[in-house]
Design a protein around this motif. Structure first.
Motif, PDB file in Angstrom:
ATOM      1  N   SER A 289       2.422 -39.028   0.016  1.00  0.00           N
ATOM      2  CA  SER A 289       1.600 -38.742  -1.164  1.00  0.00           C
ATOM      3  C   SER A 289       0.683 -37.548  -0.930  1.00  0.00           C
ATOM      4  O   SER A 289       0.502 -36.696  -1.807  1.00  0.00           O
ATOM      5  N   ILE A 290       0.093 -37.490   0.263  1.00  0.00           N
ATOM      6  CA  ILE A 290      -0.800 -36.369   0.588  1.00  0.00           C
ATOM      7  C   ILE A 290      -0.028 -35.054   0.611  1.00  0.00           C
ATOM      8  O   ILE A 290      -0.455 -34.040   0.026  1.00  0.00           O
ATOM      9  N   ILE A 291       1.135 -35.079   1.278  1.00  0.00           N
ATOM     10  CA  ILE A 291       1.950 -33.864   1.345  1.00  0.00           C
ATOM     11  C   ILE A 291       2.431 -33.464  -0.053  1.00  0.00           C
ATOM     12  O   ILE A 291       2.441 -32.279  -0.425  1.00  0.00           O
ATOM     13  N   GLY A 292       2.802 -34.480  -0.869  1.00  0.00           N
ATOM     14  CA  GLY A 292       3.242 -34.197  -2.223  1.00  0.00           C
ATOM     15  C   GLY A 292       2.138 -33.591  -3.065  1.00  0.00           C
ATOM     16  O   GLY A 292       2.389 -32.721  -3.911  1.00  0.00           O
ATOM     17  N   GLY A 293       0.910 -34.058  -2.845  1.00  0.00           N
ATOM     18  CA  GLY A 293      -0.213 -33.505  -3.584  1.00  0.00           C
ATOM     19  C   GLY A 293      -0.477 -32.060  -3.221  1.00  0.00           C
ATOM     20  O   GLY A 293      -0.838 -31.233  -4.073  1.00  0.00           O
ATOM     21  N   ILE A 294      -0.299 -31.750  -1.932  1.00  0.00           N
ATOM     22  CA  ILE A 294      -0.539 -30.377  -1.477  1.00  0.00           C
ATOM     23  C   ILE A 294       0.567 -29.443  -1.954  1.00  0.00           C
ATOM     24  O   ILE A 294       0.313 -28.305  -2.392  1.00  0.00           O
ATOM     25  N   LEU A 295       1.804 -29.938  -1.899  1.00  0.00           N
ATOM     26  CA  LEU A 295       2.961 -29.083  -2.228  1.00  0.00           C
ATOM     27  C   LEU A 295       3.463 -29.286  -3.644  1.00  0.00           C
ATOM     28  O   LEU A 295       4.502 -28.750  -4.001  1.00  0.00           O
ATOM     29  N   SER A 296       2.716 -30.074  -4.438  1.00  0.00           N
ATOM     30  CA  SER A 296       3.131 -30.382  -5.810  1.00  0.00           C
ATOM     31  C   SER A 296       4.500 -31.087  -5.835  1.00  0.00           C
ATOM     32  O   SER A 296       5.401 -30.735  -6.615  1.00  0.00           O
ATOM     33  N   GLY A 297       4.646 -32.044  -4.954  1.00  0.00           N
ATOM     34  CA  GLY A 297       5.894 -32.815  -4.885  1.00  0.00           C
ATOM     35  C   GLY A 297       6.593 -32.623  -3.556  1.00  0.00           C
ATOM     36  O   GLY A 297       6.413 -31.592  -2.896  1.00  0.00           O
ATOM     37  N   ILE A 298       7.375 -33.601  -3.169  1.00  0.00           N
ATOM     38  CA  ILE A 298       8.074 -33.519  -1.876  1.00  0.00           C
ATOM     39  C   ILE A 298       9.570 -33.295  -2.058  1.00  0.00           C
ATOM     40  O   ILE A 298      10.286 -33.076  -1.074  1.00  0.00           O
ATOM     41  N   GLY A 299      10.036 -33.361  -3.280  1.00  0.00           N
ATOM     42  CA  GLY A 299      11.438 -33.052  -3.537  1.00  0.00           C
ATOM     43  C   GLY A 299      12.392 -34.126  -3.030  1.00  0.00           C
ATOM     44  O   GLY A 299      12.001 -35.144  -2.465  1.00  0.00           O
ATOM     45  N   PHE A 300      13.684 -33.855  -3.279  1.00  0.00           N
ATOM     46  CA  PHE A 300      14.727 -34.826  -2.908  1.00  0.00           C
ATOM     47  C   PHE A 300      14.725 -35.112  -1.415  1.00  0.00           C
ATOM     48  O   PHE A 300      14.749 -36.262  -0.981  1.00  0.00           O
ATOM     49  N   TRP A 301      14.701 -34.027  -0.613  1.00  0.00           N
ATOM     50  CA  TRP A 301      14.763 -34.223   0.833  1.00  0.00           C
ATOM     51  C   TRP A 301      13.495 -34.881   1.373  1.00  0.00           C
ATOM     52  O   TRP A 301      13.541 -35.633   2.350  1.00  0.00           O
ATOM     53  N   GLY A 302      12.400 -34.640   0.741  1.00  0.00           N
ATOM     54  CA  GLY A 302      11.175 -35.318   1.151  1.00  0.00           C
ATOM     55  C   GLY A 302      11.269 -36.812   0.925  1.00  0.00           C
ATOM     56  O   GLY A 302      10.829 -37.620   1.762  1.00  0.00           O
ATOM     57  N   VAL A 303      11.859 -37.185  -0.212  1.00  0.00           N
ATOM     58  CA  VAL A 303      12.065 -38.612  -0.492  1.00  0.00           C
ATOM     59  C   VAL A 303      13.013 -39.231   0.523  1.00  0.00           C
ATOM     60  O   VAL A 303      12.778 -40.332   1.034  1.00  0.00           O
ATOM     61  N   MET A 304      14.116 -38.505   0.831  1.00  0.00           N
ATOM     62  CA  MET A 304      15.091 -39.017   1.794  1.00  0.00           C
ATOM     63  C   MET A 304      14.476 -39.183   3.187  1.00  0.00           C
ATOM     64  O   MET A 304      14.715 -40.173   3.875  1.00  0.00           O
ATOM     65  N   ILE A 305      13.680 -38.179   3.582  1.00  0.00           N
ATOM     66  CA  ILE A 305      13.036 -38.251   4.905  1.00  0.00           C
ATOM     67  C   ILE A 305      12.042 -39.412   4.944  1.00  0.00           C
ATOM     68  O   ILE A 305      11.975 -40.165   5.926  1.00  0.00           O
ATOM     69  N   SER A 306      11.290 -39.595   3.868  1.00  0.00           N
ATOM     70  CA  SER A 306      10.327 -40.697   3.805  1.00  0.00           C
ATOM     71  C   SER A 306      11.041 -42.046   3.887  1.00  0.00           C
ATOM     72  O   SER A 306      10.606 -42.965   4.602  1.00  0.00           O
ATOM     73  N   ALA A 307      12.160 -42.160   3.145  1.00  0.00           N
ATOM     74  CA  ALA A 307      12.924 -43.407   3.170  1.00  0.00           C
ATOM     75  C   ALA A 307      13.472 -43.683   4.559  1.00  0.00           C
ATOM     76  O   ALA A 307      13.455 -44.828   5.043  1.00  0.00           O
ATOM     77  N   ALA A 308      13.953 -42.621   5.231  1.00  0.00           N
ATOM     78  CA  ALA A 308      14.492 -42.787   6.579  1.00  0.00           C
ATOM     79  C   ALA A 308      13.391 -43.193   7.558  1.00  0.00           C
ATOM     80  O   ALA A 308      13.604 -44.043   8.432  1.00  0.00           O
ATOM     81  N   LEU A 309      12.212 -42.587   7.413  1.00  0.00           N
ATOM     82  CA  LEU A 309      11.096 -42.942   8.283  1.00  0.00           C
ATOM     83  C   LEU A 309      10.672 -44.390   8.072  1.00  0.00           C
ATOM     84  O   LEU A 309      10.375 -45.113   9.033  1.00  0.00           O
ATOM     85  N   ILE A 310      10.651 -44.816   6.819  1.00  0.00           N
ATOM     86  CA  ILE A 310      10.279 -46.197   6.523  1.00  0.00           C
ATOM     87  C   ILE A 310      11.304 -47.164   7.112  1.00  0.00           C
ATOM     88  O   ILE A 310      10.952 -48.148   7.764  1.00  0.00           O
ATOM     89  N   ALA A 311      12.582 -46.875   6.884  1.00  0.00           N
ATOM     90  CA  ALA A 311      13.644 -47.750   7.397  1.00  0.00           C
ATOM     91  C   ALA A 311      13.614 -47.811   8.923  1.00  0.00           C
ATOM     92  O   ALA A 311      13.711 -48.885   9.521  1.00  0.00           O
TER      93      ALA A 311
END
Length: 237
Positions: free
Chosen positions: A56-78
């Protein structure tokens, strides 16, 4: 019975046996394992929240994290959840750690150790081990009446951390092919194990009653049989 049916039957029997051995023999061991599991859930939840907050913080700074940001976040969570639920493994009690355990966790750690011994024991002995779990649950609240340094506490630790492991470890050291054969004493190791476990179950019940009655100063563990180690020196005595 065809080979396929026999394989299905054997597989079902194996699964049933394994599920039986996964069950806790007492409430105290169940609580210890449950506490360890809840700690894993807590670490997994903290990791998940941390990744989401970071995203969320990175998305706020970059105005979104994009598709790959979502994928990386999901992978980190998993990955974090997998690691949190897999490690660290629960430390399995040993006779040495049981002897040094505080009175509050003594019964639970003894139960966990016994649960790990069940697959190597004959069926009648497993039933007695389950009964010992019940007796340990009854003993546990009474141990709160003892001080860590009391001679009574020493006697209880010696019973569950020395006599009990010596009995089972002595039995397990005997080759499987010899466990049902009678020895010089006229009993087979299987019979000696069952008799010894039965005596220990009674001893734990007796200790519980003594402590409950306040007869702590006179508490002593009886039974020459408990000292049997299945070796020639013991048989010669």
């Amino acid at each position: 019975m065809s080979q396929t049916n026999q394989e299905i039957y054997d597989g079902a029997a194996r699964v049933l046996r394994e599920s039986q051995f996964r069950r806790s023999i007492g409430h105290r061991s169940h609580k210890l394992k449950q506490s360890h599991l809840f700690k894993k859930f807590g670490r997994a939840a903290l990791w998940t929240v941390g990744v989401l907050v970071g995203a969320s913080i990175i998305g706020g700074i970059l105005s979104g994290i994009g598709f790959w940001g979502v994928m990386i976040s999901a992978a980190l969570i998993a990955g974090g959840i997998w690691a949190s639920m897999s490690f660290p493994k629960m430390k399995m009690p040993t006779p040495e750690t049981i002897l040094k355990s505080d009175l509050k966790s003594l019964a639970g750690k003894t139960e966990i150790w016994l649960e790990n011994q069940r697959p190597a024991l004959p069926a009648p002995a497993v039933q007695i081990v389950n009964g010992i779990g019940v007796q340990l649950d009854m003993l546990s609240p009474q141990l709160n009446k003892l001080n860590e340094g009391d001679s009574a506490a020493y006697e209880v630790r010696k019973l569950v951390g020395e006599h009990l492991p010596e009995l089972i470890n002595g039995y397990r050291a005997i080759p499987v092919s010899l466990r049902s054969q009678s020895n010089d004493s006229g009993q087979s190791p299987d019979e000696q194990l069952i008799n010894g476990l039965t005596l220990i179950e009674k001893e734990i019940a007796g200790v519980t009653q003594q402590i409950a009655k306040g007869d702590i100063d006179n508490l002593s563990i009886r039974g020459r049989y408990l000292e049997l180690k299945y070796d020639k020196s013991a048989e010669a005595e």
